[in-house]
Design a protein around this motif. Sequence first.
Motif, mmCIF file in Angstrom:
data_model
loop_
_atom_site.group_PDB
_atom_site.id
_atom_site.type_symbol
_atom_site.label_atom_id
_atom_site.label_comp_id
_atom_site.label_asym_id
_atom_site.label_seq_id
_atom_site.Cartn_x
_atom_site.Cartn_y
_atom_site.Cartn_z
ATOM 1 N N GLY A 134 34.480 -31.590 27.217
ATOM 2 C CA GLY A 134 34.690 -32.309 28.615
ATOM 3 C C GLY A 134 35.349 -31.255 29.578
ATOM 4 N N LEU A 135 36.163 -30.860 29.373
ATOM 5 C CA LEU A 135 36.765 -29.956 30.090
ATOM 6 C C LEU A 135 36.014 -28.876 30.759
ATOM 7 N N GLN A 136 34.609 -28.435 30.087
ATOM 8 C CA GLN A 136 33.802 -27.496 30.564
ATOM 9 C C GLN A 136 32.904 -28.224 31.492
ATOM 10 N N GLY A 137 32.614 -29.407 31.168
ATOM 11 C CA GLY A 137 31.747 -30.131 32.167
ATOM 12 C C GLY A 137 32.541 -30.113 33.538
ATOM 13 N N PHE A 138 33.817 -30.360 33.528
ATOM 14 C CA PHE A 138 34.460 -30.188 34.871
ATOM 15 C C PHE A 138 34.521 -28.937 35.516
#
Length: 340
Positions: A134-138
């Motif tokens: 999820g952090l990678q998407g941000f």
Amino acid sequence: MTTAPQTSKPVFWWLVVVGAMVCAMILVGGATRLTDSGLSITEWKPVTGAIPPLSQEAWQAEFDLYRASPEYQLQNRGMSLAEFEFIYWWEWGHRFLGRMIGLVFFLPLVVFWVRKQIPQRLKPRLVGLLFLGGLQGFVGWWMVASGLVDRVDVSQYRLAAHLSLAFVILGVTLWLALEARNGPTPANGHRLTGWALGFWCLVLIQIALGAFVAGLDAGRIFNTWPGMDGRIIPEGYLSGMSWFQAAFESLPAVQMHHRWTAYLIAVLTVVFVMALRRTGRPELRKSAHGLAMLVGLQIVLGIAALLASAPLWLSLLHQGGAIALFLMAGVTTRRLRVAA
């Protein structure tokens, strides 16, 4: 009362699939950057963005948004709608693959969790891996946003952060997959474990340096080898900057650091491979041969890409070599941890 298993082949193969998709994501991301496609989608819509334009009017609306961006105004003015569609599909494919990775990770995670097929020790780490995804998407959108105001490319700092996090996710996925197949990792490993971990980290640092090269298009200057236009330290190394700033923003400096880190890795590989062979363990000898082959191949691909001014296909082969070397370094680290 049933207890959670120590190993799980279904979980192992699930994580192998996830890891393969992450590798594909890295390569598609590399192609997106090298084809200057990353800024073609100027909005972040995590859900509705999964649907591409389905009509001529929708395509025109997306194109109008892009034409308001600095990249179009300063670099691509006059681009046709057909040319825009080409770069749009690269970026859309990159984002769509990211969404698919999220689904392929999350849905089986829930199923395996409910069926109690996940080893207990892996549960918090798998949740952590989900968080990293999820952090990678941000981080990906944070990177894209840097190129939508006053720039024609994304920030090389944010590109390096995005790529480095992708490899961290790949490394964690690899480690958890091996644990799911082979059981818990011993607390104390072989005496060479520290060497292996350090080597693995150095490969990651070299990958991050490669992101700076790609982000600044620094692979398209000094297309000579072994010297940089006949010099060890290239002309314009500092480019009027402080040393610290030049290390990340000067094209000659960025390329030189990537070259010399590759030489350092080559030297350390020779030492490390000799040490692995002396252990006499068949699995560690396999690691030694794999590391030697992949480092040699990666250097050849890097030189070839440099001499050819970094064409897309050679650059992607070079990036694929980096993925293979990173995975081999991780496997070697794991083998040493269980070889005590």
